[in-house]
Design an enzyme around this catalytic site. Structure first.
Site, short mmCIF file in Angstrom:
data_model
loop_
_atom_site.label_atom_id
_atom_site.label_comp_id
_atom_site.label_asym_id
_atom_site.label_seq_id
_atom_site.Cartn_x
_atom_site.Cartn_y
_atom_site.Cartn_z
N ASP A 1 0.83 -1.20 0.00
CA ASP A 1 0.00 0.00 0.00
C ASP A 1 0.87 1.26 0.00
O ASP A 1 2.10 1.17 0.19
CB ASP A 1 -0.92 -0.04 1.24
CG ASP A 1 -2.27 0.60 0.97
OD1 ASP A 1 -2.36 1.46 0.08
OD2 ASP A 1 -3.24 0.25 1.67
N ASP B 1 -10.72 2.80 -3.48
CA ASP B 1 -11.13 1.49 -2.98
C ASP B 1 -12.55 1.14 -3.45
O ASP B 1 -13.44 1.99 -3.42
CB ASP B 1 -11.15 1.49 -1.45
CG ASP B 1 -9.76 1.62 -0.85
OD1 ASP B 1 -8.77 1.71 -1.62
OD2 ASP B 1 -9.66 1.64 0.39
#
Ligand code: GLA
Length: 412
Positions: free
Chosen positions: A162, A223
């Site tokens: 990430d 997301d």
């Protein structure tokens, strides 16, 4: 004429060879990776006393691995069981190594990896390029080599890396590069999943040629949520940016529109069909985020549909694109091996009933898909043979609101 055609073919082959040479050379992800990833469905529940069945724990991944092996998921191609954020203890150990929360992962990641491997599956793990993960656990900044070695020593097969909490764009890019090199140096085959372009994009145009040299797949956009508006926004973003992102995808490196949320709460049947069909058109990595212990037979059947999976996994490895948009209809195509095409017709109208969309087959494959004729098979919402069509035929497709009809067009 023949000489020109030969030249064109030669140029295309040379260009393909260069593109292949520039992909991350770890031999992995020759087709989009498939598996299960905990984030969308299970987020960051760490209180196992309060919520033993849903907290991020060894138990959760053991149970998913059991289901994946026993209920046909592994046999359909879903091979990675992936841990997302929130698996770690709040601090590193005395040697500076990352460690799993000892209460929630009593066997450690090594023990979990052994279990997952014993089921014929692979294990994915998560870390972050910055000082902390998005949820505030220790990040890999300044520890890239050590963390890569730790993951390799545990038997990890995929790393989702990430991009939260990086101090600058330079450090972000450097971290993504360093982790890729560190993973390679371990000598273990570890698929490298990046979010590099997503974190770069607000401030800088991503250099996809470079990103593909370091990553096996990469997130570009926000997301995914368990909602139709989220699926729609991902598709809209992809169509808007297709001129830059489609050509870069191919064996070894894929655009990642994020997880499949089919089997949860937010999508209707039609919308689930749309997600499955469009993720196949986009040559997307297929990571489900749902609860395999409780999933409807319909969702399971859709997610395990062999024909759609075959389109997603087509060995030519070309990503599809939007050809055409007309009022509420979108027409997408994806070139497949053996001169076939996958074609999707999506109806975005959210009022009224099924609508017909009629289009000329000359639109497909630059006019070549049905020249002189093609046979058409409907893959979704249900499989059905439509027969043989000539080059100048039109096709009329009935599509339910927010649904998609996915077709496979084969040369005759
Ligand atoms: C970011 C990522 C998500 C998930 C969370 C975890 O938002 O984009 O996919 O990994 O972090 O905190």
């Amino acid at each position: 004429m023949a000489a020109v055609r030969w030249m064109l073919r030669w140029v295309a082959a040379a260009a393909a060879a260069v593109a292949a040479a520039l992909a991350l050379d770890n031999g992995l992800a020759r087709t989009p990776p498939m598996g299960w990833l905990h984030w969308e469905r299970f987020l960051c529940a760490t209180d196992c006393a309060a919520d033993p069945r849903r907290c991020i724990s060894e138990q959760l991944f053991v149970e998913m691995a059991d289901r994946m092996a026993a209920d046909g998921w592994r046999d359909a191609g879903y091979e990675f069981v992936c841990i997302d954020d929130c698996w770690m203890a709040p601090t590193r150990d005395e040697q500076g190594r990352l460690r799993a929360d000892p209460k929630r992962f009593p066997s450690g990641i090594r023990g979990l990896a052994d279990y997952v491997h014993s089921k014929g599956l692979k294990l994915g793990i998560y870390s972050d390029v910055g000082k902390k993960t998005c949820a505030g656990f220790p990040g890999s900044y300044n520890h890239y080599d050590l963390d890569a070695q730790t993951f390799a020593s545990w038997g990890v097969d995929l790393l989702k890396f990430d991009g939260c909490n990086s101090d600058s764009l330079e450090l972000l890019a450097e971290g993504y590069r360093l982790m890729s090199l560190a993973l390679n140096r371990t000598g273990r085959s570890i698929v490298y999943s990046c979010e590099w372009p997503f974190y770069l994009r607000p401030l800088q145009q991503p250099n996809y040629t470079e990103i593909k040299q370091y990553c096996n797949h990469w997130r570009n956009f926000y997301d995914v949520y368990d909602s139709w508006s989220s699926i729609k926004s991902i598709l809209d973003w992809t169509a808007l940016h297709q001129d830059t992102i489609v050509k870069i995808a191919g064996p070894g490196g894929w655009n990642d529109p994020d997880m499949l949320v089919i089997g949860n709460f937010g999508l209707s049947w039609e919308q689930s069909v749309t997600q499955m069909a469009m993720w196949a058109i986009m040559a997307a990595p297929l990571f489900m985020s749902n609860d395999l212990r409780r999933i409807s037979p319909e969702a399971k059947c859709l997610l395990q549909n062999r024909e759609v999976i075959a389109i997603n996994q087509d060995p030519l490895g070309k990503q599809g694109y939007q050809l055409f948009k007309d009022r509420n209809f979108q027409l997408w195509e994806r070139p497949l091996s053996e001169r076939a095409y996958a074609v999707a017709v999506l109806n975005q109208q959210e009022i009224g009933g099924p609508q017909n969309f009629t289009f000329s087959l000359t639109l497909l494959g630059n006019g070549l898909a049905c020249n002189p004729a093609c046979s058409i098979r409907q893959v979704l919402p249900a499989s059905r043979d439509w027969g043989v069509y000539g080059w100048i035929s039109s096709l009329s497709v009935e599509v339910n609101p927010t649904g998609t009809v996915l077709l496979k067009v084969l040369p005759v």
